[in-house]
Design a protein around this motif. Structure first.
Motif, mmCIF file in Angstrom:
data_model
loop_
_atom_site.group_PDB
_atom_site.id
_atom_site.type_symbol
_atom_site.label_atom_id
_atom_site.label_comp_id
_atom_site.label_asym_id
_atom_site.label_seq_id
_atom_site.Cartn_x
_atom_site.Cartn_y
_atom_site.Cartn_z
ATOM 1 N N LEU A 1 0.823 -1.207 0.000
ATOM 2 C CA LEU A 1 0.000 0.000 0.000
ATOM 3 C C LEU A 1 0.861 1.263 0.000
ATOM 4 C CD1 LEU A 1 -2.759 -1.119 2.522
ATOM 5 C CD2 LEU A 1 -2.990 -0.874 0.051
ATOM 6 N N MET A 2 2.015 1.188 0.665
ATOM 7 C CA MET A 2 2.923 2.336 0.662
ATOM 8 C C MET A 2 3.432 2.616 -0.746
ATOM 9 S SD MET A 2 6.609 2.805 2.555
ATOM 10 C CE MET A 2 7.389 1.707 1.359
ATOM 11 N N LEU A 3 3.795 1.545 -1.450
ATOM 12 C CA LEU A 3 4.315 1.715 -2.805
ATOM 13 C C LEU A 3 3.240 2.213 -3.768
ATOM 14 C CD1 LEU A 3 6.588 -1.462 -3.061
ATOM 15 C CD2 LEU A 3 7.289 0.909 -2.700
ATOM 16 N N THR A 4 2.013 1.687 -3.607
ATOM 17 C CA THR A 4 0.939 2.157 -4.484
ATOM 18 C C THR A 4 0.539 3.588 -4.140
ATOM 19 O OG1 THR A 4 -0.685 1.144 -2.993
ATOM 20 C CG2 THR A 4 -0.018 -0.132 -4.919
ATOM 21 N N ALA A 5 0.614 3.933 -2.848
ATOM 22 C CA ALA A 5 0.276 5.303 -2.436
ATOM 23 C C ALA A 5 1.311 6.295 -2.952
ATOM 24 C CB ALA A 5 0.182 5.390 -0.918
ATOM 25 N N ALA A 6 2.510 5.797 -3.264
ATOM 26 C CA ALA A 6 3.554 6.670 -3.790
ATOM 27 C C ALA A 6 3.146 7.277 -5.132
ATOM 28 C CB ALA A 6 4.863 5.899 -3.945
ATOM 29 N N GLY B 1 2.183 10.766 -4.934
ATOM 30 C CA GLY B 1 3.308 11.707 -4.986
ATOM 31 C C GLY B 1 3.673 12.066 -6.413
ATOM 32 N N ILE B 2 3.550 11.090 -7.295
ATOM 33 C CA ILE B 2 3.835 11.348 -8.717
ATOM 34 C C ILE B 2 2.823 12.346 -9.278
ATOM 35 C CG2 ILE B 2 3.978 10.299 -11.003
ATOM 36 C CD1 ILE B 2 4.865 7.711 -9.649
ATOM 37 N N VAL C 1 -8.433 5.217 -5.368
ATOM 38 C CA VAL C 1 -9.335 6.367 -5.387
ATOM 39 C C VAL C 1 -8.591 7.657 -5.056
ATOM 40 C CG1 VAL C 1 -11.290 7.424 -4.198
ATOM 41 C CG2 VAL C 1 -11.424 5.051 -4.942
ATOM 42 N N ASP C 2 -7.640 7.594 -4.144
ATOM 43 C CA ASP C 2 -6.861 8.780 -3.792
ATOM 44 C C ASP C 2 -6.194 9.383 -5.026
ATOM 45 O OD1 ASP C 2 -7.565 8.521 -1.182
ATOM 46 O OD2 ASP C 2 -5.644 7.722 -0.488
ATOM 47 N N CYS C 3 -5.541 8.526 -5.793
ATOM 48 C CA CYS C 3 -4.857 8.985 -6.998
ATOM 49 C C CYS C 3 -5.847 9.539 -8.014
ATOM 50 C CB CYS C 3 -4.047 7.839 -7.610
ATOM 51 S SG CYS C 3 -2.743 7.217 -6.511
ATOM 52 N N THR C 4 -6.972 8.860 -8.152
ATOM 53 C CA THR C 4 -8.006 9.318 -9.089
ATOM 54 C C THR C 4 -8.532 10.685 -8.689
ATOM 55 O OG1 THR C 4 -8.659 7.017 -9.483
ATOM 56 C CG2 THR C 4 -10.204 8.726 -10.168
ATOM 57 N N ALA C 5 -8.794 10.876 -7.406
ATOM 58 C CA ALA C 5 -9.320 12.148 -6.914
ATOM 59 C C ALA C 5 -8.344 13.294 -7.178
ATOM 60 C CB ALA C 5 -9.609 12.042 -5.416
ATOM 61 N N LEU C 6 -7.053 13.020 -6.984
ATOM 62 C CA LEU C 6 -6.053 14.060 -7.220
ATOM 63 C C LEU C 6 -6.003 14.471 -8.688
ATOM 64 C CD1 LEU C 6 -3.099 12.843 -4.956
ATOM 65 C CD2 LEU C 6 -4.596 14.813 -4.575
ATOM 66 N N VAL C 7 -5.988 13.471 -9.571
ATOM 67 C CA VAL C 7 -5.932 13.755 -11.006
ATOM 68 C C VAL C 7 -7.145 14.571 -11.443
ATOM 69 C CG1 VAL C 7 -5.987 12.727 -13.308
ATOM 70 C CG2 VAL C 7 -4.518 11.744 -11.546
ATOM 71 N N PHE D 1 1.248 14.656 -7.607
ATOM 72 C CA PHE D 1 1.597 15.981 -7.094
ATOM 73 C C PHE D 1 2.741 16.592 -7.910
ATOM 74 C CE2 PHE D 1 -0.657 14.948 -3.114
ATOM 75 C CZ PHE D 1 -1.254 16.175 -2.857
ATOM 76 N N SER D 2 3.724 15.761 -8.244
ATOM 77 C CA SER D 2 4.876 16.281 -8.987
ATOM 78 C C SER D 2 4.494 16.721 -10.398
ATOM 79 C CB SER D 2 5.984 15.224 -9.052
ATOM 80 O OG SER D 2 5.555 14.085 -9.802
ATOM 81 N N VAL D 3 3.538 16.002 -11.018
ATOM 82 C CA VAL D 3 3.081 16.364 -12.359
ATOM 83 C C VAL D 3 2.425 17.744 -12.356
ATOM 84 C CG1 VAL D 3 1.431 15.786 -14.188
ATOM 85 C CG2 VAL D 3 2.825 13.992 -13.143
ATOM 86 N N PHE D 4 1.660 18.021 -11.292
ATOM 87 C CA PHE D 4 0.952 19.296 -11.199
ATOM 88 C C PHE D 4 1.684 20.285 -10.286
ATOM 89 C CE2 PHE D 4 -2.281 16.234 -12.456
ATOM 90 C CZ PHE D 4 -2.976 16.928 -13.446
ATOM 91 N N GLU D 5 2.980 20.112 -10.165
ATOM 92 C CA GLU D 5 3.775 20.948 -9.267
ATOM 93 C C GLU D 5 3.669 22.434 -9.613
ATOM 94 O OE1 GLU D 5 8.414 21.272 -7.670
ATOM 95 O OE2 GLU D 5 7.838 19.757 -9.134
ATOM 96 N N ASP D 6 3.709 22.755 -10.898
ATOM 97 C CA ASP D 6 3.656 24.159 -11.311
ATOM 98 C C ASP D 6 2.307 24.780 -10.954
ATOM 99 O OD1 ASP D 6 6.188 23.914 -12.323
ATOM 100 O OD2 ASP D 6 5.525 23.490 -14.371
ATOM 101 N N SER D 7 1.237 23.997 -11.144
ATOM 102 C CA SER D 7 -0.096 24.504 -10.818
ATOM 103 C C SER D 7 -0.210 24.787 -9.328
ATOM 104 C CB SER D 7 -1.158 23.486 -11.248
ATOM 105 O OG SER D 7 -1.093 23.242 -12.638
ATOM 106 N N LEU D 8 0.339 23.891 -8.536
ATOM 107 C CA LEU D 8 0.268 24.068 -7.084
ATOM 108 C C LEU D 8 1.089 25.268 -6.632
ATOM 109 C CD1 LEU D 8 0.590 20.332 -5.951
ATOM 110 C CD2 LEU D 8 -1.445 21.775 -5.811
#
Length: 445
Positions: free
Chosen positions: A287-292, A295-296, A427-433, A298-305
């Motif tokens: 789960l830690m590796l999938t939750a990582a 983080g990817i 779902v966490d990753c989906t929600a972020l995207v 977040f890094s993709v949308f780093e400029d937006s943030l």
């Protein structure tokens, strides 16, 4: 557990203890033996030697750890006496869960006939009906009279699992009907069993999955179900107490998987720290590796943030709400599958139903969320972005939550594996995207 019993055992007042045991249920005696030191437990258990049937009953209700201790510490003669009165299915359950040397000692101290039956049952797959059945049943002939049948029950039924339901077989031992003891008792002695038996028999194949068997018990409200082999011959029966144990084990296993823990038969307090860590670490690592992946994102949308840092404040709410919604959907679907209410072909119906449920829920959540953002941040655009992201996240989360358990079933996996922890991560990753894409378009980031 009554403290008085423990005190009597600790003070070795064995005369008083025997008087007390004479009025106690075997389950309660076994419970008392679980709460004293090992040496005392063995010493007290030996007091039951005069009543071999009670000894066997008490043994059957002990925990696996205590059963194993007794088999290792008692003499061959004592083990033989216990096994003689222990039902076949209880012997099988014990042998399946202990090391080979302990199981071998048990088999060496049972009769040849019983040993052959145990070996035959052990050959069935672990989760099959054959693996939990008992062969200790009353068999009758259709040509027998009621008088003959009652005589058979009186003479052969003493050591059987149940005498309430008797099974009628032909010359080749093929199951042709069932008749209950009360039917025999209220019929004329000269009547034939074949005239009284019910030929509409609900039975199971020895290879049937035990979870399917449990569903049949619930559906038909059974106390026992006959099990037949490939030739249609009566192989044994499964009783309701076996099914209760199956349901308990399956529910415990599913509950553990829902929490991201590898299931174990050993009680919590009797499992070492390393044992608990071992059962959890693989899931935590996965789960830690999938939750990582989050983080990817977040890094993709780093400029937006960087241009609009306020967006970060809403990610925990979106991720948490989406994960909770997905977990709710997966839980009800897994439960429905376990009860036979939901089958694999229902997947599109489920997606449509969960989509409508998500939309209804999102109306309430969206209104509250929109009002909160407007009041706190006075930003209508931000309120619309977060609310729209929340609605889409809920719809996607519910769809994923109901789909994954069914997809797991299709590829022969346990649906519980696809439950809360894994679904939450996806779902966490989906929600972020979804959130960052909508925000990028709305604010031109």
């Amino acid at each position: 557990m009554d403290k008085n019993i423990i005190e009597i055992i600790n003070e070795k007042q064995y005369d008083d203890l025997l008087i007390l045991f004479a009025h106690m249920n075997a389950v309660d005696i076994a419970d008392a033996l679980e709460h004293v030191e090992e040496e005392q437990a063995i010493e007290v258990f030996r007091l039951l030697d005069d009543d071999e049937k009670l000894s066997a009953d008490v043994f059957s209700y002990l925990s696996l750890e205590r059963q194993r201790l007794f088999v290792e510490e008692l003499t061959d003669i004592e083990v033989e006496e216990i096994m003689e009165d222990l039902s076949v299915d209880d012997i099988v359950d014990f042998i399946e869960d202990v090391p080979d040397d302990v199981g071998k000692r048990v088999l060496e101290n049972v009769s040849t006939e019983k040993s052959e039956i145990v070996d035959r049952i052990l050959d069935y797959p672990e989760d099959s009906a054959g693996s939990i059945m008992t062969t200790e049943i009353v068999e009758l002939s259709a040509d027998a009279t009621v008088k003959d049948a009652l005589h058979t029950i009186r003479t052969a039924g003493v050591d059987k699992e149940t005498i309430y339901t008797c099974y009628v077989v032909d010359e080749e031992r093929k199951l042709i009907g069932v008749v209950t003891a009360d039917t025999l008792l209220y019929s004329r002695l000269s009547e034939k069993v074949g005239e009284l038996m019910d030929t509409n028999v609900i039975s199971a194949a020895a290879s049937d999955d035990r979870e399917v068997l449990a569903a049949s018990f619930s559906k038909y409200d059974l106390l026992a179900m006959p099990v037949v082999n490939r030739s249609g011959q009566l192989a044994g029966i499964v009783t309701v107490d076996d099914i209760i144990r199956v349901i308990t084990e399956e529910d415990t296993e599913d509950f553990a998987k829902l929490s991201g823990v590898n299931p174990t038969d050993v009680p919590y307090m009797k499992t070492g720290v390393f044992g608990h860590a071992k059962s959890r670490i693989i899931w935590l690592l996965a789960l830690m590796l999938t939750a990582a992946v989050a983080g990817i994102v977040f890094s993709v949308f780093e400029d937006s943030l960087a241009q609009m840092a306020i967006l970060v404040a809403f990610t925990p709410m979106l991720m948490g709400t989406g994960g909770n919604a997905g977990a709710q959907a997966s839980t009800v679907v897994i439960r429905g599958m376990a009860l036979g209410e939901i089958v694999k072909s229902d997947i599109w119906k489920l997606i449509w139903r969960e989509t409508r449920i998500a939309l209804l829920c999102s109306i309430v959540l969206g209104v509250v969320n929109f009002a909160r953002i407007v009041i706190m941040h006075n930003n209508f655009t931000l309120a619309w972005v977060v609310t729209l992201s929340l609605v889409i996240t809920l719809v996607v989360s519910n769809a994923i939550g109901c789909m994954l358990p069914i997809l797991a079933k299709m590829v022969k996996m346990d649906p519980a594996v696809m439950a809360a922890p894994l679904i939450t991560t996806i779902v966490d990753c989906t929600a972020l995207v979804v959130f960052f894409m909508i925000a990028s378009m709305a604010f031109g980031l």
